[in-house]
Every structure is written in C-alpha cells, then in structure tokens.
Design a protein around this motif. Structure first.
Motif, PDB file in Angstrom:
ATOM      1  N   LEU A  56      -1.401  15.838  -3.499  1.00 57.20           N
ATOM      2  CA  LEU A  56      -1.561  16.077  -2.058  1.00 57.20           C
ATOM      3  C   LEU A  56      -1.022  14.919  -1.225  1.00 57.20           C
ATOM      4  N   TYR A  57      -0.872  13.753  -1.862  1.00 58.71           N
ATOM      5  CA  TYR A  57      -0.418  12.567  -1.127  1.00 58.71           C
ATOM      6  C   TYR A  57       1.031  12.197  -1.449  1.00 58.71           C
ATOM      7  N   LYS A  58       1.752  13.131  -2.047  1.00 59.34           N
ATOM      8  CA  LYS A  58       3.169  12.874  -2.311  1.00 59.34           C
ATOM      9  C   LYS A  58       3.901  12.628  -0.989  1.00 59.34           C
ATOM     10  N   GLY A  59       4.739  11.608  -0.992  1.00 61.73           N
ATOM     11  CA  GLY A  59       5.537  11.332   0.201  1.00 61.73           C
ATOM     12  C   GLY A  59       4.787  10.629   1.313  1.00 61.73           C
ATOM     13  N   ILE A  60       3.578  10.119   1.046  1.00 59.42           N
ATOM     14  CA  ILE A  60       2.806   9.485   2.114  1.00 59.42           C
ATOM     15  C   ILE A  60       3.412   8.163   2.561  1.00 59.42           C
ATOM     16  N   GLY A  61       4.216   7.545   1.686  1.00 63.98           N
ATOM     17  CA  GLY A  61       4.819   6.265   2.047  1.00 63.98           C
ATOM     18  C   GLY A  61       5.676   6.347   3.293  1.00 63.98           C
ATOM     19  N   SER A  62       6.446   7.424   3.390  1.00 65.55           N
ATOM     20  CA  SER A  62       7.340   7.584   4.537  1.00 65.55           C
ATOM     21  C   SER A  62       6.584   7.717   5.855  1.00 65.55           C
ATOM     22  N   PRO A  63       5.622   8.650   5.989  1.00 63.37           N
ATOM     23  CA  PRO A  63       4.899   8.721   7.261  1.00 63.37           C
ATOM     24  C   PRO A  63       4.004   7.515   7.513  1.00 63.37           C
ATOM     25  N   MET A  64       3.480   6.879   6.451  1.00 68.28           N
ATOM     26  CA  MET A  64       2.626   5.712   6.675  1.00 68.28           C
ATOM     27  C   MET A  64       3.438   4.574   7.294  1.00 68.28           C
ATOM     28  N   MET A  65       4.677   4.412   6.811  1.00 64.98           N
ATOM     29  CA  MET A  65       5.543   3.399   7.413  1.00 64.98           C
ATOM     30  C   MET A  65       6.078   3.869   8.762  1.00 64.98           C
ATOM     31  N   GLY A  66       6.531   5.126   8.776  1.00 64.43           N
ATOM     32  CA  GLY A  66       7.196   5.627   9.974  1.00 64.43           C
ATOM     33  C   GLY A  66       6.268   5.941  11.122  1.00 64.43           C
ATOM     34  N   LEU A  67       5.125   6.583  10.838  1.00 65.26           N
ATOM     35  CA  LEU A  67       4.258   7.023  11.933  1.00 65.26           C
ATOM     36  C   LEU A  67       3.591   5.870  12.662  1.00 65.26           C
ATOM     37  N   THR A  68       3.382   4.744  11.979  1.00 64.62           N
ATOM     38  CA  THR A  68       2.843   3.598  12.700  1.00 64.62           C
ATOM     39  C   THR A  68       3.822   3.156  13.789  1.00 64.62           C
TER      40      THR A  68
END
Length: 306
Positions: A56-68
């Motif tokens: 369920l957390y696949k790809g979370i690195g991108s939004p965690m870096m980007g959404l901040t």
C-alpha cells in the motif's frame, strides 16, 4: 512561514493518505478485460494479501519528497497572491488557489509520474520477480534517459487542467466553510471545525476535477510493460469511453474520497495551527482573541496538496 507550514502539512497528508492513493491508481488503470480488483475494498484486501502491508506504500518516496515542496509552494503562493489581491473575497480565494495550483505543476507532474510507475510495479506479487525501478528517483532518471524531458513531463497538460481549477475550488471551499461554521480562536471546537472544513474542501476539489485525474493516471501509466496504448489525451478519452463507457471517469472515486477527507483535514489543520502559533495566536491566547483573528483564509488569506 507559509512555506514551512505547507511542508509540515504536506508530510502529514502523505502519511495519512498514500494507501488510498495506491488503491485509486490501481483501480484507474487496471484492464477492463482482465480486472484484478472488483472494487475499492477488494483492492485493499488483495494488495495486503498479495503484496503485504508495504504494498500500500509503494511509491511513497516520491510524494513524501515532492508534496512537502508542493505544499510549501501552494500555501506560499496562495498566501502571497491573496496579499497582492488585497481583498479577501471568494473570487480572490479561487484565483489565488488556481495560481498556486498551476505553478506547482512543475513539481507535481514528474512526482506523480514516478509515483504511478512505482505503484504499478509488481502488481499482485509479494516479491516482484523483476523490479524495473529501484525507487522514485531511479524511475525518473530511467524515464529521462529513455524519453528525455518530454517523458519526465508526461501528463503535464492533464495535470494543469486538473490542478488549476482544482486548487481554486479547494481554497474557495475551505474559505466558505470556515466562514459558514464560524471558526474563531476562542471556540473550543476550533480543531474539529478545522478538520471538517479541510476534509470537505478536499472532497469538493476532487469531485470538481476527478475525470481529468483518471485520464492523467492512464497516460502516466501508459508504457509500463513496454506497450503504449494512447497517442494523446483525446485518444485516451476516446478509447476509454468506447471500451468502458462514461463510468470509466469514476474509477477509483470511492478510495479517492475516502482518502481526501483525512488527508486534507490533516493538511489544513496542521498548516493553520502552525501559522496561528507563528503569529502568537495559540490556545494560550484564545481568551483574548477577537473574531477577526481567524484562520489563514480569514485574515491574511493563506491556506492545499491532493
């Protein structure tokens, strides 16, 4: 301070909502001929059973870096635009939100491309037999090497079409709701009201642009596995409607709305409270606060990401 508050609010939103986003993307892009999932809850169950909870957390690195950064840009641009417009009106709230939404697309589009590709990787497999991408950054680097700048910005037009009016509706809805429910610093229900207004603003924003998001996800997932099905936006719309009917534009809507409320409730509440403390308007000052000392949208008109 708008930018710092946006960063913290964005991180809070990602942690709360990423599993719902994974389900949304899987449902939006699955084949109509051989569907893997019957609906939102079946998709949740299947991912956990087949890929474990981490699926369920696949790809979370991108939004965690980007959404901040995206939230920093959105709240910063929106707040400064409202100060330039000078008058805190519903129309200006919409225009400031739309401006913020358009500007953040520069980061949002590549981030969502990497997120989508990572979320689709290893579908239905607990241990993928072949991992094309190591992480979100590796995904973008590989796409750039293969397709150049155009490939990294795949889906930019649909992202602009979604984000510009979507963020306008987002901030407009939040402003209208905080005014309607009477948000004041000395109100003991201040935080529940913030959470409600933020959550409902997120739902309103998604409902206003969701069909565009379906097309964006399909275009960004296109090419996974080496096969390109769509030549552009119009071709994607045409093929999708012909094969699946107009209900295709509601694919994944349930998980999106389930995600929208807690994510945006957490984001707006976090941002608003940080800005209030920064101005010395925290709970300890509540007894002396006047009704005019309201949330960001009510005073200096700040308060964003999906």
């Amino acid at each position: 301070m708008d930018f710092v508050a946006g960063c913290v609010g964005g991180a809070a939103g990602v942690l709360v909502g990423h599993p719902f986003d994974t389900v949304k993307v899987r449902l939006q892009v699955q084949s109509i001929d051989k569907p893997l999932y019957r609906g939102t809850f079946h998709c949740f169950q299947s991912i956990i059973r087949q890929e474990s909870l981490t699926g369920l957390y696949k790809g979370i690195g991108s939004p965690m870096m980007g959404l901040t950064f995206i939230n920093a840009i959105v709240f910063g641009v929106q707040g400064n635009t409202m100060r330039l417009l000078a008058h805190d009106t519903p129309l200006n709230q919409f225009l400031a939100g739309a401006a913020a939404g358009a500007i953040q697309c520069v980061i949002c589009c590549p981030m969502e491309l990497a997120k989508t590709r990572m979320q689709m990787q290893g579908t239905g497999e607990k241990k993928p037999s072949r991992k094309l991408y190591k992480n979100s950054l590796d995904c973008l680097v590989r796409i750039y090497k293969r397709e150049g700048v155009r490939g990294v910005n795949r889906g930019m037009v649909t992202t602009l079409i979604r984000e510009t009016p979507g963020f306008g509706v987002y901030f407009l809805a939040y402003d209208v709701l905080t005014r309607s429910i009477g948000f004041e610093l000395h109100d003991r229900f201040m935080i529940p009201k913030l959470l409600f207004a933020g959550g409902m603003a997120g739902i309103a924003s998604w409902l206003s642009t969701y069909p565009v998001d379906v097309i964006k996800s399909r275009l960004q997932a296109d090419g996974v596995g080496g096969v390109n099905r769509y030549s552009g936006i119009a071709d994607c719309v045409r093929q999708s409607v012909r094969r699946e009917g107009y209900m295709v534009f509601t694919r994944g809507l349930t998980s999106t709305l389930l995600r929208a409320f807690p994510v945006n409730a957490a984001t707006f509440a976090t941002v608003t409270l940080i800005l209030m403390y920064a101005r010395g308007e925290g709970p300890k000052d509540c007894e002396e606060a006047q009704p005019s000392q309201l949330a960001p949208t009510q005073q200096e008109a700040q308060p964003s990401g999906l």
